[in-house]
Design a protein around this motif. Structure first.
Motif, short mmCIF file in Angstrom:
data_model
loop_
_atom_site.label_atom_id
_atom_site.label_comp_id
_atom_site.label_asym_id
_atom_site.label_seq_id
_atom_site.Cartn_x
_atom_site.Cartn_y
_atom_site.Cartn_z
N ARG A 1 0.85 -1.18 0.00
CA ARG A 1 0.00 0.00 0.00
C ARG A 1 0.89 1.24 0.00
N THR B 1 -12.44 6.87 4.05
CA THR B 1 -13.31 5.78 4.50
C THR B 1 -14.04 5.20 3.29
N GLU B 2 -14.63 4.01 3.48
CA GLU B 2 -15.38 3.38 2.39
C GLU B 2 -16.54 4.27 1.94
N ALA B 3 -17.20 4.94 2.88
CA ALA B 3 -18.32 5.82 2.53
C ALA B 3 -17.84 6.99 1.67
N GLU B 4 -16.66 7.56 1.99
CA GLU B 4 -16.12 8.67 1.21
C GLU B 4 -15.73 8.21 -0.19
N LEU B 5 -15.15 7.03 -0.30
CA LEU B 5 -14.78 6.49 -1.60
C LEU B 5 -16.01 6.24 -2.47
N LYS B 6 -17.07 5.69 -1.86
CA LYS B 6 -18.31 5.42 -2.58
C LYS B 6 -18.96 6.73 -3.05
N ASP C 1 -17.09 8.04 -6.00
CA ASP C 1 -17.39 7.29 -7.22
C ASP C 1 -18.72 7.70 -7.82
#
Length: 139
Positions: A116, A127-132, A135
């Protein structure tokens, strides 16, 4: 100028081969020296030769579709550029910058391999929510 007849490349030895560099030019010079007046060679009126000028610039031709011409003209007006040449040069600068960024990203991926890539100091990982959300966001 009358074309100079050349021996067929297959006549000597049966194999096709390219004439020696400068052979045609030399024959034309000899033909001119044999009494035939040599016509001056000049570029057609209104045409660029494509050779570099004294300033070190080079003329490059590009074939554009009508919609590309319209888009280019719109860009020249919108950005208040002085010419289409200026717009094309700006486009080339952007392409060069994008190519450099792409190369840098490839070098980073190659260097770190499967590891990484570390974040800069003070930057928290997304965070996963920010990445989603990123997108799904439209640019």
């Amino acid at each position: 100028m009358t074309p100079v007849r050349q021996e067929s490349p297959t006549a000597a030895g049966g194999k096709a081969r390219k004439p020696a560099k400068g052979a045609t030019t030399q024959r034309r010079v000899e033909a001119g020296a044999a009494g035939k007046p040599k016509k001056p060679t000049a570029a057609r009126p209104g045409r660029k030769t494509g050779k570099s000028s004294a300033s070190g610039t080079k003329v490059a031709q590009v074939r554009l579709q009508p919609e590309e011409v319209a888009a280019l003209e719109a860009v020249v007006q919108r950005l208040n550029l002085s010419s289409t040449s200026e717009a094309l040069r700006e486009g080339l600068r952007l392409l060069v910058r994008e190519a450099a960024e792409t190369q840098a990203a490839e070098e980073i991926r190659t260097f770190y391999g499967d590891e990484r890539v570390p974040l800069p100091a003070g930057v928290a990982p997304a965070t996963e929510a920010e990445l989603k959300a990123a997108d799904e966001d439209l640019w």
